[in-house]
Design a protein around this motif. Structure first.
Motif, mmCIF file in Angstrom:
data_model
loop_
_atom_site.group_PDB
_atom_site.id
_atom_site.type_symbol
_atom_site.label_atom_id
_atom_site.label_comp_id
_atom_site.label_asym_id
_atom_site.label_seq_id
_atom_site.Cartn_x
_atom_site.Cartn_y
_atom_site.Cartn_z
ATOM 1 N N ILE A 153 -2.993 9.873 0.497
ATOM 2 C CA ILE A 153 -4.426 10.019 0.775
ATOM 3 C C ILE A 153 -5.098 10.745 -0.396
ATOM 4 O O ILE A 153 -4.664 11.822 -0.801
ATOM 5 N N PHE A 154 -6.147 10.122 -0.926
ATOM 6 C CA PHE A 154 -6.902 10.686 -2.044
ATOM 7 C C PHE A 154 -8.365 10.868 -1.640
ATOM 8 O O PHE A 154 -8.887 10.089 -0.833
ATOM 9 N N PRO A 155 -9.047 11.862 -2.214
ATOM 10 C CA PRO A 155 -10.502 11.892 -2.053
ATOM 11 C C PRO A 155 -11.107 10.676 -2.744
ATOM 12 O O PRO A 155 -10.633 10.246 -3.803
ATOM 13 N N ALA A 156 -12.134 10.102 -2.146
ATOM 14 C CA ALA A 156 -12.703 8.859 -2.666
ATOM 15 C C ALA A 156 -13.232 8.998 -4.086
ATOM 16 O O ALA A 156 -13.290 8.021 -4.828
ATOM 17 N N LEU A 212 -6.024 0.813 0.324
ATOM 18 C CA LEU A 212 -5.875 0.158 1.615
ATOM 19 C C LEU A 212 -7.152 0.257 2.435
ATOM 20 O O LEU A 212 -7.729 -0.744 2.858
ATOM 21 N N GLY A 213 -7.624 1.480 2.677
ATOM 22 C CA GLY A 213 -8.827 1.634 3.483
ATOM 23 C C GLY A 213 -9.143 3.092 3.728
ATOM 24 O O GLY A 213 -8.531 3.991 3.147
ATOM 25 N N ALA A 214 -10.091 3.341 4.617
ATOM 26 C CA ALA A 214 -10.580 4.692 4.881
ATOM 27 C C ALA A 214 -9.504 5.551 5.512
ATOM 28 O O ALA A 214 -8.616 5.069 6.220
ATOM 29 N N ALA A 215 -9.585 6.870 5.269
ATOM 30 C CA ALA A 215 -8.606 7.817 5.797
ATOM 31 C C ALA A 215 -9.304 9.076 6.274
ATOM 32 O O ALA A 215 -10.392 9.425 5.801
ATOM 33 N N ASP A 216 -8.661 9.763 7.227
ATOM 34 C CA ASP A 216 -9.056 11.126 7.549
ATOM 35 C C ASP A 216 -8.513 12.046 6.468
ATOM 36 O O ASP A 216 -7.590 11.690 5.722
ATOM 37 N N ALA A 217 -9.051 13.239 6.365
ATOM 38 C CA ALA A 217 -8.547 14.211 5.389
ATOM 39 C C ALA A 217 -7.069 14.483 5.663
ATOM 40 O O ALA A 217 -6.644 14.542 6.816
ATOM 41 N N HIS A 248 -6.790 5.732 1.838
ATOM 42 C CA HIS A 248 -5.354 5.495 1.729
ATOM 43 C C HIS A 248 -5.080 4.629 0.504
ATOM 44 O O HIS A 248 -5.708 3.577 0.327
ATOM 45 N N ALA A 249 -4.134 5.043 -0.326
ATOM 46 C CA ALA A 249 -3.632 4.205 -1.413
ATOM 47 C C ALA A 249 -2.163 3.897 -1.128
ATOM 48 O O ALA A 249 -1.398 4.782 -0.732
ATOM 49 N N ALA A 308 -15.900 1.689 2.157
ATOM 50 C CA ALA A 308 -17.193 2.024 1.561
ATOM 51 C C ALA A 308 -17.799 3.223 2.276
ATOM 52 O O ALA A 308 -17.897 3.248 3.500
ATOM 53 N N GLY A 309 -18.158 4.222 1.527
ATOM 54 C CA GLY A 309 -18.768 5.421 2.087
ATOM 55 C C GLY A 309 -17.784 6.433 2.628
ATOM 56 O O GLY A 309 -18.185 7.512 3.079
#
Length: 255
Positions: free
Chosen positions: A141-144, A154-159, A183-184, A177-178
């Motif tokens: 998980i990375f900050p966008a 992959l897509g959006a993630a929680d912190a 997730h990578a 988006a946003g």
């Protein structure tokens, strides 16, 4: 449904152009990290996850790999090799392994990625193969606004948290988006036989390359789910396809 995964496909065909000229002589996966080559760390990782049979999909430019690892007997494993020189993208090694997988779920690992769990903890791959569905992936998980170059998103993630839980990715989660966190994909998959049909149904990119993530996204879009298992914050992962990350891996293994 619980099942035991004993097979792994290891993709090691990449040319390593970002690390030339040394990779014209030594495959990037055979560069030393600590007391062994990068790829040997992966072999130990697979063995710890109770993998017994491994197919290395290599290029003809990498005879050093079978010369070094041989039959796998020294590791208590069974190694096979398949040569693929068409440069058809990261999805191609999966298709090359279809008959070898014998219609069983398998681990897919990319050989230039070194992953280690925190000290005294279960390795991430063990967590991935323990009862997860036949379409699963480790993620980081990375900050966008801080995604390293060349990561497969992959897509959006929680912190991220200390015990980041698995996430079931369906169609509505693929769009990041946003999102503040994403997730990578972290170069370790569990895949079932569905993946071969999904790859054949997926159109190549404009350069002719076939990408696994494109096939997985297409498969999800038809109503299926992918389970993403985030690496924990103290797990280590190094994508050693460039000198900077390789040096970071070497430094970490010295400490």
């Amino acid at each position: 449904m619980s099942r035991t995964i004993t097979r792994a496909v290891v993709a090691v065909g990449g040319a390593g152009t970002k690390m030339a000229p040394i990779t014209r002589i030594i495959p990037k996966e055979m560069l030393p990290a600590g007391r062994m080559p990068i790829l040997e760390h992966l072999v130990h990782e697979l063995r710890a996850a109770r993998i017994t049979d491994v197919l290395f999909v290599i290029s003809s430019r990498k005879p050093q790999i079978p010369a070094y690892f041989g039959s796998g007997a020294a590791y208590g494993m069974d190694f096979s090799y398949r040569v693929q020189d068409d440069g058809a993208g990261p999805g191609a090694p999966v298709l090359a392994a279809e008959t070898w997988t014998a219609a069983q779920p398998f681990v897919l690992a990319f050989g230039d990625n070194l992953i280690r769990g925190a000290a005294d903890s279960e390795i991430p791959l063990q967590r991935l193969v323990s009862g997860t569905p036949d379409c699963s992936v480790l993620t980081r998980i990375f900050p966008a606004d801080g995604i390293p170059a060349h990561e497969t998103l992959l897509g959006a993630a929680d912190a991220p948290g200390p015990g980041s839980a698995a996430v079931a990715f369906s169609r509505d989660l693929l769009d990041h988006a946003g999102a503040q966190w994403v997730h990578a994909c972290a170069a370790r998959w569990v895949l079932g036989p569905f993946v071969f049909e999904a790859l054949r149904a997926c159109p190549p990119r404009p350069g002719g390359e076939l990408y696994l993530i494109d096939a997985i996204r297409r498969w999800i879009s038809t109503g299926n789910e992918l389970t993403a298992l985030p690496l924990r914050p103290d797990d280590l992962r190094f994508n050693c396809d460039n000198w900077e990350t390789y040096h970071d891996a070497v430094a970490a293994l010295r400490s």
